[in-house]
Design an enzyme around this catalytic site. Sequence first.
Site, PDB file in Angstrom:
ATOM      1  N   ASN A  10      -4.664  -2.055   8.519  1.00  0.00           N
ATOM      2  CA  ASN A  10      -3.267  -2.290   8.902  1.00  0.00           C
ATOM      3  C   ASN A  10      -2.408  -1.354   8.052  1.00  0.00           C
ATOM      4  O   ASN A  10      -2.244  -1.581   6.857  1.00  0.00           O
ATOM      5  CB  ASN A  10      -2.908  -3.759   8.628  1.00  0.00           C
ATOM      6  CG  ASN A  10      -1.419  -4.032   8.746  1.00  0.00           C
ATOM      7  OD1 ASN A  10      -0.682  -3.248   9.356  1.00  0.00           O
ATOM      8  ND2 ASN A  10      -0.967  -5.139   8.166  1.00  0.00           N
ATOM      9  N   LYS A  12       0.732  -0.895   8.183  1.00  0.00           N
ATOM     10  CA  LYS A  12       2.120  -1.367   7.996  1.00  0.00           C
ATOM     11  C   LYS A  12       3.102  -0.228   8.338  1.00  0.00           C
ATOM     12  O   LYS A  12       2.822   0.559   9.224  1.00  0.00           O
ATOM     13  CB  LYS A  12       2.309  -1.878   6.568  1.00  0.00           C
ATOM     14  CG  LYS A  12       1.219  -2.852   6.155  1.00  0.00           C
ATOM     15  CD  LYS A  12       1.530  -3.592   4.891  1.00  0.00           C
ATOM     16  CE  LYS A  12       0.328  -4.427   4.517  1.00  0.00           C
ATOM     17  NZ  LYS A  12       0.591  -5.384   3.486  1.00  0.00           N
ATOM     18  N   HIS A  96       1.310 -11.939  10.983  1.00  0.00           N
ATOM     19  CA  HIS A  96       1.062 -11.422   9.625  1.00  0.00           C
ATOM     20  C   HIS A  96       2.058 -12.077   8.669  1.00  0.00           C
ATOM     21  O   HIS A  96       3.201 -12.359   9.061  1.00  0.00           O
ATOM     22  CB  HIS A  96       1.227  -9.894   9.624  1.00  0.00           C
ATOM     23  CG  HIS A  96       0.786  -9.273   8.339  1.00  0.00           C
ATOM     24  ND1 HIS A  96       1.596  -9.251   7.227  1.00  0.00           N
ATOM     25  CD2 HIS A  96      -0.379  -8.677   7.977  1.00  0.00           C
ATOM     26  CE1 HIS A  96       0.937  -8.664   6.239  1.00  0.00           C
ATOM     27  NE2 HIS A  96      -0.266  -8.302   6.664  1.00  0.00           N
ATOM     28  N   GLU A  98       3.879 -10.930   6.468  1.00  0.00           N
ATOM     29  CA  GLU A  98       5.166 -10.221   6.360  1.00  0.00           C
ATOM     30  C   GLU A  98       6.058 -10.548   7.562  1.00  0.00           C
ATOM     31  O   GLU A  98       7.283 -10.597   7.443  1.00  0.00           O
ATOM     32  CB  GLU A  98       4.909  -8.712   6.220  1.00  0.00           C
ATOM     33  CG  GLU A  98       4.386  -8.389   4.827  1.00  0.00           C
ATOM     34  CD  GLU A  98       3.427  -7.221   4.745  1.00  0.00           C
ATOM     35  OE1 GLU A  98       3.387  -6.398   5.678  1.00  0.00           O
ATOM     36  OE2 GLU A  98       2.700  -7.139   3.742  1.00  0.00           O
ATOM     37  N   GLU A 168      -5.393 -14.750   5.159  1.00  0.00           N
ATOM     38  CA  GLU A 168      -4.757 -13.842   4.211  1.00  0.00           C
ATOM     39  C   GLU A 168      -3.872 -14.638   3.246  1.00  0.00           C
ATOM     40  O   GLU A 168      -2.702 -14.927   3.564  1.00  0.00           O
ATOM     41  CB  GLU A 168      -3.898 -12.828   4.958  1.00  0.00           C
ATOM     42  CG  GLU A 168      -4.688 -11.957   5.899  1.00  0.00           C
ATOM     43  CD  GLU A 168      -4.013 -10.600   6.078  1.00  0.00           C
ATOM     44  OE1 GLU A 168      -4.648  -9.599   5.782  1.00  0.00           O
ATOM     45  OE2 GLU A 168      -2.846 -10.572   6.492  1.00  0.00           O
ATOM     46  N   GLY A 174      -1.181  -7.136  -1.071  1.00  0.00           N
ATOM     47  CA  GLY A 174      -0.449  -6.046  -1.714  1.00  0.00           C
ATOM     48  C   GLY A 174      -0.194  -6.274  -3.198  1.00  0.00           C
ATOM     49  O   GLY A 174       0.615  -5.569  -3.803  1.00  0.00           O
ATOM     50  N   SER A 214      -5.763  -7.511  -0.661  1.00  0.00           N
ATOM     51  CA  SER A 214      -6.231  -6.583  -1.696  1.00  0.00           C
ATOM     52  C   SER A 214      -7.739  -6.310  -1.630  1.00  0.00           C
ATOM     53  O   SER A 214      -8.407  -6.226  -2.654  1.00  0.00           O
ATOM     54  CB  SER A 214      -5.826  -7.081  -3.093  1.00  0.00           C
ATOM     55  OG  SER A 214      -4.400  -7.127  -3.190  1.00  0.00           O
TER      56      SER A 214
HETATM   57  C1  PEP Z   1      -2.528  -6.812   4.936  1.00  0.00           C
HETATM   58  O1  PEP Z   1      -1.585  -6.093   5.145  1.00  0.00           O
HETATM   59  O2  PEP Z   1      -2.917  -7.564   5.834  1.00  0.00           O
HETATM   60  C2  PEP Z   1      -3.161  -6.798   3.618  1.00  0.00           C
HETATM   61  C3  PEP Z   1      -4.156  -7.604   3.415  1.00  0.00           C
HETATM   62  O3  PEP Z   1      -2.667  -5.915   2.677  1.00  0.00           O
HETATM   63  P1  PEP Z   1      -3.378  -5.467   1.298  1.00  0.00           P
HETATM   64  O4  PEP Z   1      -4.809  -5.111   1.640  1.00  0.00           O
HETATM   65  O5  PEP Z   1      -2.584  -4.297   0.818  1.00  0.00           O
HETATM   66  O6  PEP Z   1      -3.338  -6.640   0.369  1.00  0.00           O
END
Ligand code: PEP
Length: 254
Positions: A10, A12, A96, A98, A168, A174, A214
């Site tokens: 992803n 973003k 998601h 976000e 998640e 992040g 992450s």
């Molecule tokens: C994501 O955007 O779904 C995500 C898990 O980001 P990151 O891997 O940067 O934590």
Amino acid sequence: MTRKYLMAGNWKMHKTVKEAQAYVETFLPLVKEETEREIMLAPSFTALYALADLLKDTNVVLGAQNCHWEDEGAFTGEVSPKMLAELGVTYVIIGHSERRHIFGETDEVIRGKIEAALRHGLRPIMCVGETLDERVAGDTMVVLERQLREGLKGFSAADLKNLVLAYEPVWAIGTGKTATPEIAQEAHAFCRKILSDMFGDDFAQSIRILYGGSVKPENVVGLMAQTDIDGALVGGASLSPESFSRIVCFGRET
Ligand code: PEP
């Protein structure tokens, strides 16, 4: 039951069309031998058309990061699942964290988007996960159960056969803080139990549950070894073709 790993990137709000094209040119040769796992890249909407062309007849499929719940209409700035389907998009990320936390998407909105995606033959990757405050308060399972029961209310198992779930934890996205494999496994097993309760065990066993938060080349092996983890949704570490290819090909490096 064997579930095929889905390794999903992803991006973003990163990469222009030119940057996205250059990435794919580097990435494809790095993962071309990886035929047992599904690989997905979700660029910004602006790069979807160009990448659809570059990914045609390759082992990498295209994903979108969001969609609207209507096919068309007066929704300035939105993109519909009908438009995504025309481009050859396979997966669409829905709910998601976000989108939930920055853009205020509710479980009801997420349900509408899942329904619209399925109507156009897209495979929704539905994201669920608790915030740090919710985890500290001991509410993780309550939050996950609410997101699943509300987001998937009214569907049948047959409707949802192309659903992918992504656990998640918001505190791990992040932040560089990854859930330990044990914490992730516990949440995944819980989500599968709720799916079994809602739609039956055959359905629950067939659905892939990705871990996101992450994920990096250094921690992917331990996470993917867990019984109920069927792939990864990767943000930051998917922005470099080298690091994402190492995640995709985990366990195969010599
Ligand atoms: C994501 O955007 O779904 C995500 C898990 O980001 P990151 O891997 O940067 O934590």
